[in-house]
Each structure stands twice: as structure tokens, then as C-alpha cells.
Design a protein around this motif. Sequence first.
Motif, mmCIF file in Angstrom:
data_model
loop_
_atom_site.group_PDB
_atom_site.id
_atom_site.type_symbol
_atom_site.label_atom_id
_atom_site.label_comp_id
_atom_site.label_asym_id
_atom_site.label_seq_id
_atom_site.Cartn_x
_atom_site.Cartn_y
_atom_site.Cartn_z
ATOM 1 N N VAL A 85 4.164 7.150 -15.853
ATOM 2 C CA VAL A 85 5.551 6.946 -15.752
ATOM 3 C C VAL A 85 5.926 5.403 -16.193
ATOM 4 N N LYS A 86 6.914 5.491 -17.259
ATOM 5 C CA LYS A 86 6.975 4.118 -17.616
ATOM 6 C C LYS A 86 8.007 3.348 -16.777
ATOM 7 N N PRO A 87 8.323 1.886 -17.024
ATOM 8 C CA PRO A 87 9.186 1.251 -16.182
ATOM 9 C C PRO A 87 10.589 1.664 -16.151
ATOM 10 N N HIS A 142 -3.340 -0.686 -25.460
ATOM 11 C CA HIS A 142 -2.971 0.841 -24.922
ATOM 12 C C HIS A 142 -2.336 1.491 -26.334
ATOM 13 N N TYR A 143 -1.458 0.540 -26.988
ATOM 14 C CA TYR A 143 -0.754 1.024 -28.160
ATOM 15 C C TYR A 143 -1.111 0.252 -29.368
ATOM 16 N N GLN A 144 -2.511 0.268 -29.382
ATOM 17 C CA GLN A 144 -2.965 -0.704 -30.549
ATOM 18 C C GLN A 144 -2.783 0.236 -31.958
ATOM 19 N N ASP A 145 -2.609 1.304 -31.739
ATOM 20 C CA ASP A 145 -2.481 2.420 -32.934
ATOM 21 C C ASP A 145 -1.281 2.336 -33.579
ATOM 22 N N LEU A 146 -0.247 1.877 -32.767
ATOM 23 C CA LEU A 146 1.105 1.620 -33.393
ATOM 24 C C LEU A 146 1.443 0.184 -33.825
ATOM 25 N N LYS A 147 0.355 -0.665 -33.944
ATOM 26 C CA LYS A 147 0.662 -1.997 -34.064
ATOM 27 C C LYS A 147 1.147 -2.538 -35.407
ATOM 28 N N VAL A 195 0.415 19.007 -21.185
ATOM 29 C CA VAL A 195 1.243 18.131 -20.447
ATOM 30 C C VAL A 195 2.197 17.547 -21.653
ATOM 31 N N ARG A 196 1.582 17.613 -22.834
ATOM 32 C CA ARG A 196 2.494 17.097 -24.067
ATOM 33 C C ARG A 196 3.657 18.067 -24.300
ATOM 34 N N THR A 197 3.475 19.083 -24.013
ATOM 35 C CA THR A 197 4.429 20.286 -24.160
ATOM 36 C C THR A 197 5.744 19.811 -23.172
ATOM 37 N N ILE A 241 10.590 17.427 -19.612
ATOM 38 C CA ILE A 241 10.847 16.145 -18.808
ATOM 39 C C ILE A 241 11.826 15.428 -19.524
ATOM 40 N N ARG A 242 11.528 15.181 -20.825
ATOM 41 C CA ARG A 242 12.605 14.192 -21.384
ATOM 42 C C ARG A 242 13.789 14.801 -22.010
ATOM 43 N N GLY A 243 13.901 16.181 -22.326
ATOM 44 C CA GLY A 243 14.834 16.731 -22.563
ATOM 45 C C GLY A 243 15.807 16.924 -21.344
ATOM 46 N N ASN A 259 17.148 8.284 -24.945
ATOM 47 C CA ASN A 259 16.986 7.000 -25.812
ATOM 48 C C ASN A 259 15.488 7.095 -26.229
ATOM 49 N N ILE A 260 15.147 7.127 -27.271
ATOM 50 C CA ILE A 260 13.735 6.977 -27.768
ATOM 51 C C ILE A 260 12.824 5.862 -27.183
ATOM 52 N N GLY A 261 13.780 4.673 -27.114
ATOM 53 C CA GLY A 261 12.944 3.372 -26.675
ATOM 54 C C GLY A 261 12.847 3.547 -25.042
ATOM 55 N N ARG A 262 13.435 4.326 -24.483
ATOM 56 C CA ARG A 262 13.258 4.407 -23.010
ATOM 57 C C ARG A 262 12.993 5.849 -22.593
ATOM 58 N N ASN A 263 11.988 6.178 -22.971
ATOM 59 C CA ASN A 263 11.543 7.672 -22.908
ATOM 60 C C ASN A 263 10.893 8.056 -21.587
ATOM 61 N N ILE A 264 10.829 7.274 -20.538
ATOM 62 C CA ILE A 264 10.443 7.462 -19.338
ATOM 63 C C ILE A 264 8.999 7.942 -18.960
ATOM 64 N N ILE A 265 8.300 8.387 -20.079
ATOM 65 C CA ILE A 265 6.882 8.796 -19.774
ATOM 66 C C ILE A 265 6.133 8.642 -20.774
ATOM 67 N N HIS A 266 4.608 8.376 -20.602
ATOM 68 C CA HIS A 266 3.877 8.517 -21.742
ATOM 69 C C HIS A 266 2.645 9.428 -21.437
HETATM 70 P P1 CMP Z 1 4.962 7.313 -26.182
HETATM 71 O O1 CMP Z 1 4.971 8.768 -26.049
HETATM 72 O O2 CMP Z 1 4.277 6.389 -24.902
HETATM 73 O O3 CMP Z 1 4.256 6.944 -27.640
HETATM 74 C C1 CMP Z 1 4.625 5.633 -28.382
HETATM 75 C C2 CMP Z 1 5.842 5.189 -27.898
HETATM 76 O O4 CMP Z 1 6.503 4.353 -28.878
HETATM 77 C C3 CMP Z 1 6.775 6.226 -27.739
HETATM 78 O O5 CMP Z 1 6.422 6.981 -26.323
HETATM 79 C C4 CMP Z 1 8.331 5.283 -27.586
HETATM 80 O O6 CMP Z 1 8.274 4.682 -26.272
HETATM 81 C C5 CMP Z 1 8.112 4.396 -28.381
HETATM 82 N N1 CMP Z 1 8.690 4.711 -29.762
HETATM 83 C C6 CMP Z 1 8.534 5.760 -30.612
HETATM 84 N N2 CMP Z 1 9.193 5.750 -31.726
HETATM 85 C C7 CMP Z 1 9.931 4.556 -31.536
HETATM 86 C C8 CMP Z 1 11.093 4.047 -32.110
HETATM 87 N N3 CMP Z 1 11.696 4.520 -33.351
HETATM 88 N N4 CMP Z 1 11.765 3.117 -31.601
HETATM 89 C C9 CMP Z 1 11.293 2.650 -30.394
HETATM 90 N N5 CMP Z 1 10.144 3.088 -29.780
HETATM 91 C C10 CMP Z 1 9.517 4.085 -30.204
#
Ligand code: CMP
Length: 143
Positions: A8-10, A48-53, A84-86, A101-103, A108-115
Motif C-alpha cells: 500500500v503506497k503512501p 525496487h523500481y530499477q526497471d523503470l530508471k 492480485v494484479r487483476t 481496487i484502483r477502479g 490518478n496514475i501518479g497516485r495509484n495507492i497500491i503496488h
Molecule cells: P506500480 O504498479 O507501482 O508500477 C510502476 C509505477 O510507476 C506505477 O504503479 C505508477 O505509480 C508509476 N507510473 C507508471 N506510469 C506513470 C506515469 N505515466 N506517470 C507517473 N507515474 C507512473
Amino acid sequence: MERTFVAVKPDGVQRGLSGEIIRRFEQRGFKLVAAKFIQASEDQMKKHYQDLKDMPFYAGLCKYMSSGPIFAMVWEGQNVVKLVRTMLGETDPAASQPGSIRGDLCINIGRNIIHGSDTLENAKTEVDLWFKAEEFVNWTPVF
Ligand code: CMP
């Protein structure tokens, strides 16, 4: 048995959604095998997010994820990574179906509450990154 990493994200913690999120996984029938309430460092989030660097939102994402406490968990069960992803819905809450959960809980994609880990391989990596062997509870329901 298959395991996945969920946090659960911040924003989810601060909106008081941890209980609702845990309830959904419990009621689906998954088993909680490790959990901790922690504030991660920015360096931990970078790992944790190195794939997205290389993504433009990477720095902001790592800052947001380390800005307050997260509820980190490992859930166990049959096909738990995919299911869980579903249950999470799409990464973009705006594209997530009601009932997910997100629906149901964010916009907001930048505040999507859970990973939740997206593949079995990433689940193993993330579980190992966040939890030590001694932090797991070995338990069997008897009630
Ligand atoms: P998460 O499932 O934690 O996996 C990668 C995270 O990157 C994602 O949830 C979002 O929090 C974030 N993310 C993905 N795309 C964007 C975007 N376009 N703008 C901001 N954050 C993003």
C-alpha cells in the motif's frame, strides 16, 4: 506455494485504505505470510523500481514512494501473482474497471495507492528485496 509482493503506497496509507485493501485479499482467500509498516528510503525505492530508471517519472515516483510510510506485504496462494494484479486493476486508475481496487478507490496514475508484482520472476525479486527469511510467519489456519 506461489507468493507475491504487495505494498500500500503512501497515498493509500494516508487515505486510510490499508484495511480495505487487506480485507479484499483476505476475502479472496489469499494468505498473508509477511507484513511490515515502514517508511522506505529513496535508495530502496530506486532499487525496487530499477526497471523503470529510464522513464521520465522515475525520480518523482521514487520520491513519492519514500515520502511516507508504506504497508509492505507478502501474500500467498494459487496463482496469486496474476490474480492480485487483476484485483489491482490497470496501472492507470482511469482505465481500471469498477470492482478493482484502483477502479474503486483512486483516479490518478501518479497516485495509484497500491503496488503488486507484475510477474512471477519480479515477485521473487521483490519479495527478496523487501523481506528477510526470518520475517515470514509460517502458519496454517485451524478455524
Ligand atoms: P506500480 O504498479 O507501482 O508500477 C510502476 C509505477 O510507476 C506505477 O504503479 C505508477 O505509480 C508509476 N507510473 C507508471 N506510469 C506513470 C506515469 N505515466 N506517470 C507517473 N507515474 C507512473
